[in-house]
Scaffold this active site. Sequence first.
Site, PDB file in Angstrom:
ATOM      1  N   SER A 143       0.876  -1.179   0.000  1.00 37.07           N
ATOM      2  CA  SER A 143       0.000   0.000   0.000  1.00 37.07           C
ATOM      3  C   SER A 143       0.911   1.227   0.000  1.00 37.07           C
ATOM      4  O   SER A 143       1.278   1.732   1.054  1.00 37.07           O
ATOM      5  CB  SER A 143      -0.912  -0.016   1.220  1.00 37.07           C
ATOM      6  OG  SER A 143      -1.656  -1.205   1.264  1.00 37.07           O
ATOM      7  N   LYS A 161      -6.602   1.993  -3.093  1.00 31.29           N
ATOM      8  CA  LYS A 161      -6.324   1.268  -1.840  1.00 31.29           C
ATOM      9  C   LYS A 161      -6.352   2.210  -0.638  1.00 31.29           C
ATOM     10  O   LYS A 161      -6.961   1.916   0.397  1.00 31.29           O
ATOM     11  CB  LYS A 161      -4.965   0.567  -1.946  1.00 31.29           C
ATOM     12  CG  LYS A 161      -4.450  -0.013  -0.657  1.00 31.29           C
ATOM     13  CD  LYS A 161      -5.349  -1.117  -0.123  1.00 31.29           C
ATOM     14  CE  LYS A 161      -4.989  -1.459   1.310  1.00 31.29           C
ATOM     15  NZ  LYS A 161      -5.910  -2.438   1.885  1.00 31.29           N
ATOM     16  N   LYS A 164      -0.916   4.919   8.218  1.00 34.88           N
ATOM     17  CA  LYS A 164      -0.151   5.305   7.019  1.00 34.88           C
ATOM     18  C   LYS A 164      -1.088   5.446   5.822  1.00 34.88           C
ATOM     19  O   LYS A 164      -1.046   6.430   5.079  1.00 34.88           O
ATOM     20  CB  LYS A 164       0.913   4.238   6.739  1.00 34.88           C
ATOM     21  CG  LYS A 164       1.561   4.347   5.357  1.00 34.88           C
ATOM     22  CD  LYS A 164       2.072   3.015   4.827  1.00 34.88           C
ATOM     23  CE  LYS A 164       0.994   1.997   4.647  1.00 34.88           C
ATOM     24  NZ  LYS A 164       1.338   0.807   3.871  1.00 34.88           N
TER      25      LYS A 164
HETATM   26  P1  NAD Z   1       4.398  -6.930   7.624  1.00 35.07           P
HETATM   27  O1  NAD Z   1       5.062  -5.924   8.475  1.00 35.07           O
HETATM   28  O2  NAD Z   1       3.833  -8.155   8.232  1.00 35.07           O
HETATM   29  O3  NAD Z   1       5.391  -7.392   6.428  1.00 35.07           O
HETATM   30  C1  NAD Z   1       6.309  -6.546   5.808  1.00 35.07           C
HETATM   31  C2  NAD Z   1       7.566  -7.360   5.581  1.00 35.07           C
HETATM   32  O4  NAD Z   1       8.512  -6.550   4.881  1.00 35.07           O
HETATM   33  C3  NAD Z   1       8.231  -7.820   6.877  1.00 35.07           C
HETATM   34  O5  NAD Z   1       8.386  -9.221   6.869  1.00 35.07           O
HETATM   35  C4  NAD Z   1       9.569  -7.096   6.874  1.00 35.07           C
HETATM   36  O6  NAD Z   1      10.633  -7.857   7.454  1.00 35.07           O
HETATM   37  C5  NAD Z   1       9.785  -6.880   5.394  1.00 35.07           C
HETATM   38  N1  NAD Z   1      10.712  -5.800   5.102  1.00 35.07           N
HETATM   39  C6  NAD Z   1      10.779  -4.568   5.666  1.00 35.07           C
HETATM   40  N2  NAD Z   1      11.774  -3.866   5.101  1.00 35.07           N
HETATM   41  C7  NAD Z   1      12.337  -4.661   4.164  1.00 35.07           C
HETATM   42  C8  NAD Z   1      13.404  -4.497   3.252  1.00 35.07           C
HETATM   43  N3  NAD Z   1      14.098  -3.361   3.187  1.00 35.07           N
HETATM   44  N4  NAD Z   1      13.714  -5.533   2.435  1.00 35.07           N
HETATM   45  C9  NAD Z   1      13.021  -6.706   2.492  1.00 35.07           C
HETATM   46  N5  NAD Z   1      12.000  -6.914   3.359  1.00 35.07           N
HETATM   47  C10 NAD Z   1      11.656  -5.895   4.177  1.00 35.07           C
HETATM   48  O7  NAD Z   1       3.278  -6.122   6.819  1.00 35.07           O
HETATM   49  P2  NAD Z   1       2.021  -6.728   6.030  1.00 35.07           P
HETATM   50  O8  NAD Z   1       0.850  -6.697   6.951  1.00 35.07           O
HETATM   51  O9  NAD Z   1       2.416  -7.960   5.323  1.00 35.07           O
HETATM   52  O10 NAD Z   1       1.804  -5.545   4.975  1.00 35.07           O
HETATM   53  C11 NAD Z   1       2.579  -5.412   3.795  1.00 35.07           C
HETATM   54  C12 NAD Z   1       1.911  -4.353   2.929  1.00 35.07           C
HETATM   55  O11 NAD Z   1       0.576  -4.769   2.622  1.00 35.07           O
HETATM   56  C13 NAD Z   1       1.784  -2.996   3.614  1.00 35.07           C
HETATM   57  O12 NAD Z   1       1.967  -1.967   2.661  1.00 35.07           O
HETATM   58  C14 NAD Z   1       0.369  -3.010   4.159  1.00 35.07           C
HETATM   59  O13 NAD Z   1      -0.144  -1.694   4.327  1.00 35.07           O
HETATM   60  C15 NAD Z   1      -0.345  -3.799   3.080  1.00 35.07           C
HETATM   61  N6  NAD Z   1      -1.551  -4.538   3.473  1.00 35.07           N
HETATM   62  C16 NAD Z   1      -1.614  -5.256   4.633  1.00 35.07           C
HETATM   63  C17 NAD Z   1      -2.783  -5.956   4.935  1.00 35.07           C
HETATM   64  C18 NAD Z   1      -2.932  -6.794   6.193  1.00 35.07           C
HETATM   65  O14 NAD Z   1      -4.062  -7.183   6.524  1.00 35.07           O
HETATM   66  N7  NAD Z   1      -1.864  -7.102   6.912  1.00 35.07           N
HETATM   67  C19 NAD Z   1      -3.869  -5.937   4.057  1.00 35.07           C
HETATM   68  C20 NAD Z   1      -3.750  -5.229   2.859  1.00 35.07           C
HETATM   69  C21 NAD Z   1      -2.590  -4.529   2.578  1.00 35.07           C
END
Ligand code: NAD
Length: 296
Positions: A95, A169, A238
């Site tokens: 997102s 989104k 965010k």
């Molecule tokens: P999360 O924090 O569980 O996962 C993010 C991952 O990115 C982590 O495993 C972290 O270690 C990794 N990461 C961070 N910096 C990094 C880097 N420099 N290189 C490689 N890996 C790196 O977050 P999430 O809930 O999986 O969300 C991911 C995206 O999806 C976000 O943008 C969030 O807003 C969006 N999103 C989340 C949900 C939800 O329900 N969790 C739903 C829709 C959208």
Amino acid sequence: MTTVAFIGLGNMGSPMARKLLDAGYTVRGFDLAEEARAKLGAVGGLAFGSPAEAVNGATTVILMLPNSDVVESVIASADVEAALATNTLVVDMSSSEPLRSRALEQRLRQKGIRFVDAPVSGGVKGAENGVLTVMAGGSDEDLAEVSAILECFGTVKHAGQVGAGHAAKALNNLMSATHLLVSSEAILAGQSFGVDPDLLLQIVNGSSGKSGSTENKWPNFILPGTYNSGFALKLMLKDMKIAVDLADQVHAASRLSHAAVQLWEEAAAELPDNADHTEIARWVAATSQESAVSHR
Ligand code: NAD
């Protein structure tokens, strides 16, 4: 079959990468967290020690990272840019911020790399079950090329040119967060008046006040007291800020939206850094006394 690089194997990325493996794709993954890389390896993916190694040999690169800062730091880094084959299609499913996505697309295009945005809605359960809504932004040709991959995750809606998926989104989550906040206040008021929250939800879900919050978040994560949706409060905030910034940039009225952001900001400042976004309901109840006094 296409070799896909998958960067960002967290709450969402992990089950999404799994869906690609189930469909027969070769998945080359990277995440900063060792545990996330090990999880990919355990289900048949190839885990690498750097993003540059993961994208090497991939024709499609999927990003599922926290925000635009991280997306840019990963994909626009010199070693990753050097490792990307000409004409690679980068799909940012995080997102991210719509205008920054457009700027990134232009930057990558100058290097012969293509970019589309395809963020998702539907939560961790939706990712596990392959029933996410995918909001895509980009050219018809690029999206047609990647459609078989995106359909592994759920239903694809083409929102417009690059950045349109990220705009859709953020606006979706602004609505979702505002519904969750007002339902928290309304259910608290009902409870204080003597109406059972469960009963009130049943009534609302058969009436015009229903939303994803009343149909999903309240019964599954708030009433049971688990607060474990897998979507962090700070990630929701965010997204809300991205949406109100967008509204401000296009001079669209957003007074209620700004008020909602302010309350979510207060909650984020008072709750632990890793709080789930459904904790907003508990925060509304916990701070009810003081906010009620300030409105007298
Ligand atoms: P999360 O924090 O569980 O996962 C993010 C991952 O990115 C982590 O495993 C972290 O270690 C990794 N990461 C961070 N910096 C990094 C880097 N420099 N290189 C490689 N890996 C790196 O977050 P999430 O809930 O999986 O969300 C991911 C995206 O999806 C976000 O943008 C969030 O807003 C969006 N999103 C989340 C949900 C939800 O329900 N969790 C739903 C829709 C959208």
